[in-house]
Design a protein around this motif. Structure first.
Motif, PDB file in Angstrom:
ATOM      1  N   GLU A   2       0.844  -1.203   0.000  1.00 28.75           N
ATOM      2  CA  GLU A   2       0.000   0.000   0.000  1.00 28.75           C
ATOM      3  C   GLU A   2       0.884   1.261   0.000  1.00 28.75           C
ATOM      4  OE1 GLU A   2      -3.463   2.246   2.646  1.00 28.75           O
ATOM      5  OE2 GLU A   2      -2.550   0.382   3.381  1.00 28.75           O
ATOM      6  N   THR A   3       1.945   1.232   0.810  1.00 29.86           N
ATOM      7  CA  THR A   3       2.883   2.360   0.835  1.00 29.86           C
ATOM      8  C   THR A   3       3.577   2.501  -0.509  1.00 29.86           C
ATOM      9  OG1 THR A   3       3.252   2.142   3.212  1.00 29.86           O
ATOM     10  CG2 THR A   3       4.956   3.282   1.948  1.00 29.86           C
ATOM     11  N   PHE A   4       3.970   1.367  -1.079  1.00 26.43           N
ATOM     12  CA  PHE A   4       4.603   1.389  -2.406  1.00 26.43           C
ATOM     13  C   PHE A   4       3.670   2.033  -3.426  1.00 26.43           C
ATOM     14  CE2 PHE A   4       4.949  -0.521  -6.600  1.00 26.43           C
ATOM     15  CZ  PHE A   4       6.277  -0.306  -6.921  1.00 26.43           C
ATOM     16  N   SER A   5       2.408   1.667  -3.403  1.00 23.62           N
ATOM     17  CA  SER A   5       1.432   2.204  -4.353  1.00 23.62           C
ATOM     18  C   SER A   5       1.273   3.719  -4.195  1.00 23.62           C
ATOM     19  CB  SER A   5       0.067   1.522  -4.173  1.00 23.62           C
ATOM     20  OG  SER A   5       0.154   0.140  -4.446  1.00 23.62           O
ATOM     21  N   GLN A   6       1.270   4.177  -2.953  1.00 20.03           N
ATOM     22  CA  GLN A   6       1.144   5.616  -2.702  1.00 20.03           C
ATOM     23  C   GLN A   6       2.379   6.371  -3.213  1.00 20.03           C
ATOM     24  OE1 GLN A   6       0.490   5.473   1.541  1.00 20.03           O
ATOM     25  NE2 GLN A   6      -1.734   5.500   1.330  1.00 20.03           N
ATOM     26  N   LEU A   7       3.550   5.798  -2.978  1.00 19.08           N
ATOM     27  CA  LEU A   7       4.781   6.398  -3.476  1.00 19.08           C
ATOM     28  C   LEU A   7       4.783   6.432  -5.004  1.00 19.08           C
ATOM     29  CD1 LEU A   7       7.429   4.790  -1.088  1.00 19.08           C
ATOM     30  CD2 LEU A   7       6.903   7.233  -1.260  1.00 19.08           C
ATOM     31  N   PHE A   8       4.336   5.344  -5.592  1.00 18.44           N
ATOM     32  CA  PHE A   8       4.279   5.261  -7.055  1.00 18.44           C
ATOM     33  C   PHE A   8       3.384   6.354  -7.628  1.00 18.44           C
ATOM     34  CE2 PHE A   8       2.369   3.877 -10.996  1.00 18.44           C
ATOM     35  CZ  PHE A   8       3.451   3.400 -11.726  1.00 18.44           C
ATOM     36  N   GLN A   9       2.222   6.536  -7.043  1.00 16.76           N
ATOM     37  CA  GLN A   9       1.288   7.554  -7.538  1.00 16.76           C
ATOM     38  C   GLN A   9       1.869   8.958  -7.381  1.00 16.76           C
ATOM     39  OE1 GLN A   9      -1.494   7.106  -9.274  1.00 16.76           O
ATOM     40  NE2 GLN A   9      -1.140   4.891  -9.162  1.00 16.76           N
ATOM     41  N   LEU A  10       2.606   9.181  -6.302  1.00 18.45           N
ATOM     42  CA  LEU A  10       3.226  10.479  -6.085  1.00 18.45           C
ATOM     43  C   LEU A  10       4.310  10.737  -7.139  1.00 18.45           C
ATOM     44  CD1 LEU A  10       3.375  12.996  -4.293  1.00 18.45           C
ATOM     45  CD2 LEU A  10       4.965  11.751  -2.800  1.00 18.45           C
ATOM     46  N   ALA A  11       5.123   9.715  -7.409  1.00 18.13           N
ATOM     47  CA  ALA A  11       6.156   9.844  -8.433  1.00 18.13           C
ATOM     48  C   ALA A  11       5.528  10.015  -9.816  1.00 18.13           C
ATOM     49  CB  ALA A  11       7.068   8.621  -8.414  1.00 18.13           C
ATOM     50  N   LYS A  12       4.460   9.293 -10.082  1.00 18.87           N
ATOM     51  CA  LYS A  12       3.766   9.382 -11.375  1.00 18.87           C
ATOM     52  C   LYS A  12       3.268  10.811 -11.601  1.00 18.87           C
ATOM     53  CE  LYS A  12       0.000   7.126 -13.937  1.00 18.87           C
ATOM     54  NZ  LYS A  12      -1.014   8.198 -14.029  1.00 18.87           N
ATOM     55  N   LYS A  13       2.788  11.440 -10.554  1.00 15.85           N
ATOM     56  CA  LYS A  13       2.338  12.832 -10.656  1.00 15.85           C
ATOM     57  C   LYS A  13       3.492  13.736 -11.098  1.00 15.85           C
ATOM     58  CE  LYS A  13       0.685  16.675  -7.741  1.00 15.85           C
ATOM     59  NZ  LYS A  13       1.859  17.545  -8.001  1.00 15.85           N
ATOM     60  N   GLY A  14       4.670  13.530 -10.500  1.00 12.53           N
ATOM     61  CA  GLY A  14       5.821  14.335 -10.862  1.00 12.53           C
ATOM     62  C   GLY A  14       6.246  14.113 -12.303  1.00 12.53           C
ATOM     63  N   ILE A  15       6.225  12.860 -12.748  1.00 15.46           N
ATOM     64  CA  ILE A  15       6.616  12.544 -14.118  1.00 15.46           C
ATOM     65  C   ILE A  15       5.643  13.157 -15.116  1.00 15.46           C
ATOM     66  CG2 ILE A  15       6.812  10.654 -15.793  1.00 15.46           C
ATOM     67  CD1 ILE A  15       8.113   9.017 -13.565  1.00 15.46           C
ATOM     68  N   GLU A  16       4.372  13.169 -14.784  1.00 15.82           N
ATOM     69  CA  GLU A  16       3.384  13.790 -15.675  1.00 15.82           C
ATOM     70  C   GLU A  16       3.684  15.274 -15.873  1.00 15.82           C
ATOM     71  OE1 GLU A  16      -0.236  12.784 -13.695  1.00 15.82           O
ATOM     72  OE2 GLU A  16      -0.412  10.816 -14.677  1.00 15.82           O
ATOM     73  N   GLU A  17       4.176  15.934 -14.834  1.00 14.37           N
ATOM     74  CA  GLU A  17       4.554  17.345 -14.958  1.00 14.37           C
ATOM     75  C   GLU A  17       5.783  17.502 -15.852  1.00 14.37           C
ATOM     76  OE1 GLU A  17       4.852  19.324 -11.161  1.00 14.37           O
ATOM     77  OE2 GLU A  17       3.247  18.086 -10.327  1.00 14.37           O
ATOM     78  N   ILE A  18       6.708  16.558 -15.746  1.00 17.87           N
ATOM     79  CA  ILE A  18       7.904  16.586 -16.582  1.00 17.87           C
ATOM     80  C   ILE A  18       7.543  16.346 -18.047  1.00 17.87           C
ATOM     81  CG2 ILE A  18      10.062  15.359 -17.096  1.00 17.87           C
ATOM     82  CD1 ILE A  18      10.259  14.855 -14.019  1.00 17.87           C
ATOM     83  N   ILE A  19       6.678  15.389 -18.288  1.00 11.29           N
ATOM     84  CA  ILE A  19       6.233  15.096 -19.662  1.00 11.29           C
ATOM     85  C   ILE A  19       5.529  16.313 -20.256  1.00 11.29           C
ATOM     86  CG2 ILE A  19       4.752  13.645 -21.088  1.00 11.29           C
ATOM     87  CD1 ILE A  19       7.162  12.143 -19.958  1.00 11.29           C
ATOM     88  N   LYS A  20       4.741  16.984 -19.454  1.00 11.12           N
ATOM     89  CA  LYS A  20       4.059  18.194 -19.919  1.00 11.12           C
ATOM     90  C   LYS A  20       5.066  19.237 -20.376  1.00 11.12           C
ATOM     91  CE  LYS A  20       0.747  21.757 -18.453  1.00 11.12           C
ATOM     92  NZ  LYS A  20      -0.074  22.280 -17.322  1.00 11.12           N
ATOM     93  N   LEU A  21       6.167  19.373 -19.631  1.00  8.92           N
ATOM     94  CA  LEU A  21       7.223  20.312 -20.002  1.00  8.92           C
ATOM     95  C   LEU A  21       7.871  19.900 -21.319  1.00  8.92           C
ATOM     96  CD1 LEU A  21       9.091  22.715 -19.299  1.00  8.92           C
ATOM     97  CD2 LEU A  21      10.516  21.103 -18.020  1.00  8.92           C
ATOM     98  N   GLU A  22       8.125  18.603 -21.478  1.00  6.62           N
ATOM     99  CA  GLU A  22       8.730  18.115 -22.717  1.00  6.62           C
ATOM    100  C   GLU A  22       7.853  18.415 -23.925  1.00  6.62           C
ATOM    101  OE1 GLU A  22      11.181  14.361 -20.711  1.00  6.62           O
ATOM    102  OE2 GLU A  22       9.358  13.988 -21.885  1.00  6.62           O
ATOM    103  N   LYS A  23       6.557  18.301 -23.752  1.00  5.54           N
ATOM    104  CA  LYS A  23       5.634  18.547 -24.853  1.00  5.54           C
ATOM    105  C   LYS A  23       5.593  20.023 -25.268  1.00  5.54           C
ATOM    106  CE  LYS A  23       2.602  14.573 -24.050  1.00  5.54           C
ATOM    107  NZ  LYS A  23       1.240  14.094 -23.686  1.00  5.54           N
ATOM    108  N   GLU A  24       6.035  20.887 -24.370  1.00  5.32           N
ATOM    109  CA  GLU A  24       6.124  22.312 -24.724  1.00  5.32           C
ATOM    110  C   GLU A  24       7.265  22.574 -25.697  1.00  5.32           C
ATOM    111  OE1 GLU A  24       6.462  24.564 -21.157  1.00  5.32           O
ATOM    112  OE2 GLU A  24       4.526  23.900 -20.339  1.00  5.32           O
TER     113      GLU A  24
END
Length: 240
Positions: free
Chosen positions: A214-236
């Motif tokens: 459960e902790t792993f899943s929460q960490l994963f979702q938090l990291a996924k959020k950060g990566i989505e922001e990075i991908i958004k920057l790349e698309k710019e």
């Protein structure tokens, strides 16, 4: 709400600054900065492939990684002066290479090898993940030039790529750890994902005590959020 020493929220990545084309000589280059961590990523190519790919009509991509002597509080000696292989640098260069090969159609490269070099100018945590992101920017610039030169016929990059760290510090989950946070982390994870949301690599370690799925899943979702922001920057900057 948790406010960290550098003023960020627990779920906030460090501000990323991008300077594409920082150097003239490489095929592609990117000076990338996140907080106090700074990495110079360059891309070059050669018309050859490793022996295991000879005659297979496939290209290759490989990576190198190093900490410059003045990048850390205590000077990091160069490998050439110690005459010893830096095992950490070897592990990280493979991490970077695997990550980039995951979003490249190597057959499009025919029989050329792309070399990605990541040199850490200043280290304050997250050097391997920032190297992956910076390398993507440098690679995209390099691919543009390869296309313009007629070396390749189409873009071999099939997806965006982002990486970030996450961890538990003093019982709190934090995104994009700086050095102090990483040093004191009870759990730390490096996550690499594509723009389409697919997992490339997960490195997760319990530094003190084991943790639940459960902790792993929460960490994963938090990291996924950060990566989505990075991908958004790349698309710019780039369109695939």
């Amino acid at each position: 709400m948790i406010i960290r020493k550098d003023g960020r929220r627990y779920d906030e990545i460090r501000k990323i600054e991008i300077n594409i084309g920082y150097l003239e000589n490489p095929l592609g280059s990117c000076l990338i900065k996140a907080g106090k961590t700074i990495v110079l990523c360059t891309v070059c190519y050669e018309k050859r492939v490793p022996s295991f790919l000879l005659g297979k009509n496939s290209g290759w991509l490989t990576a190198e990684y190093s900490l410059l002597p003045g990048s850390t509080l205590q000077r990091t000696p160069r490998e050439i002066t110690t005459l010893r292989v830096n095992s950490r640098a070897q592990e990280i260069k493979r991490f970077i290479g695997r990550s980039l090969r995951a979003i490249i159609d190597l057959s499009v490269l025919k029989e050329i090898t792309i070399f990605v070099d990541c040199d850490v100018l200043q280290a304050d945590g997250g050097t391997r993940t920032l190297s992956v992101t910076g390398s993507f920017f440098a690679l995209m610039e390099g691919v543009k030039k390869l296309l313009a030169m007629g070396i390749i016929e189409k873009n071999p990059v099939i997806d965006y790529l982002g990486a970030v760290s996450v961890g538990i510090v003093d019982g709190e989950m934090l995104l994009d750890l700086n050095y102090e946070e990483d040093f004191n982390a009870e759990v730390d994870m490096n996550l690499v994902m594509t723009g389409s949301g697919k997992i490339v690599e997960v490195q997760a370690t319990a530094e003190k005590v084991p943790y639940s799925f459960e902790t792993f899943s929460q960490l994963f979702q938090l990291a996924k959020k950060g990566i989505e922001e990075i991908i958004k920057l790349e698309k710019e900057y780039f369109t695939l």
